[in-house]
Design a protein around this motif. Structure first.
Motif, short mmCIF file in Angstrom:
data_model
loop_
_atom_site.label_atom_id
_atom_site.label_comp_id
_atom_site.label_asym_id
_atom_site.label_seq_id
_atom_site.Cartn_x
_atom_site.Cartn_y
_atom_site.Cartn_z
N LEU A 180 0.84 -1.19 0.00
CA LEU A 180 0.00 0.00 0.00
C LEU A 180 0.88 1.24 0.00
N LYS A 181 0.55 2.20 -0.85
CA LYS A 181 1.34 3.44 -0.92
C LYS A 181 1.14 4.26 0.34
N PRO A 182 2.18 4.96 0.79
CA PRO A 182 2.07 5.78 2.01
C PRO A 182 0.98 6.84 1.89
N GLY A 183 0.28 7.07 2.99
CA GLY A 183 -0.72 8.14 3.03
C GLY A 183 -2.10 7.73 2.54
#
Length: 262
Positions: A222-225
């Motif tokens: 999952l991409k950060p943020g």
């Protein structure tokens, strides 16, 4: 509504509080609850409550004299049920002209331990729906259904995802069935021992059973943020799954009604 046989007086269910005919399914030899008929319900509200509280159903058909029962995800739009499968399925391809089907959903709510083996039981909610199942060929209905299988459970999520490709749509078969007849059956009570057994020295009672939502397990890539969207708000850790599914069904029905009114 279509019936398989004339409704006889003995095939009629009796309820304590009569409901307007428009709010009930017809009672026939197919859907009448025969054993412990007091647990049977034929009103749409009771049937829909069982269907909408679940995500998994079992669909039974007979092809060439051989019965099949398939577990799959289902969702409801008014009195029409949908489920899907692989276009490569030989069995599902036989649904093209439409075949009689029976879709069931059941929830286990408690283990009932009595003082005799005969009186052991379970608390449960179940629904049995009859109709003619057929493949959804209309491109517009199929596209809407493929959005529905996402938005019904995760409100608004379909718009957040990448678009479904033509190949993915082609590889997916959507089946639809209007509920022609249905009944719900519910047991929600304690131990029912014989009077002479209540003095027997063994523990008796109900052990409640619940399916509860656990803690999130985010994808490791999952991409950060990136956080959960609002559409997942119903799925909170520690909450009962059936309650969450009833909430998302209400949201889905409201969104569909709004879209239909445009």
């Amino acid at each position: 509504m279509r019936h398989t046989a004339p409704i006889k007086p003995e095939d009629q269910a009796v309820t304590a509080d009569p409901i307007a005919p428009s709010d009930t399914f017809p009672v026939t030899v197919r859907n009448r609850v025969r054993r412990l008929h007091e647990r049977g319900h034929y009103d749409r509200e009771a049937v829909y409550a069982v269907l909408d509280a679940g995500m998994l159903c079992h669909v039974a058909y007979v092809f060439d004299g051989q019965p099949y029962c398939t577990p799959t995800m289902h969702w409801r739009e008014d009195d029409r049920l949908y489920w899907h499968g692989s276009s490569a399925s030989r069995m599902l391809r036989q649904l093209k002209p439409g075949v009689p089907a029976c879709l069931t959903v059941a929830h286990l709510d408690g283990l009932v331990l009595a003082r005799s083996g005969f009186n052991h039981s379970a608390n449960y909610r179940s629904a049995m729906c009859f109709g003619t199942a057929g493949i959804v060929d209309d491109p517009e209905e199929k596209a809407r259904a493929l959005h529905g299988v996402v938005n019904r459970f995760f409100p608004g999520r379909a718009a957040e995802l990448r678009a479904t490709t033509g190949q993915e749509s082609k590889a997916t078969t959507v089946i639809g069935m209007r509920i022609e007849e249905a009944s719900a059956k519910v047991r929600a009570k304690g131990v029912g021992d014989d009077e002479e057994d209540y003095g027997h020295p063994v523990w008796a009672g109900v052990i409640p059973v619940r399916t509860v939502i656990g803690a999130d397990e985010p994808c490791p890539r999952l991409k950060p943020g990136i956080d959960r969207s609002e559409g997942l708000a119903a799925y909170r850790e520690g909450r009962r799954l059936d309650e969450a599914l009833l909430e998302t069904q209400d949201l889905y029905a409201a969104a569909e009604a709004l879209a239909g009114g445009r």
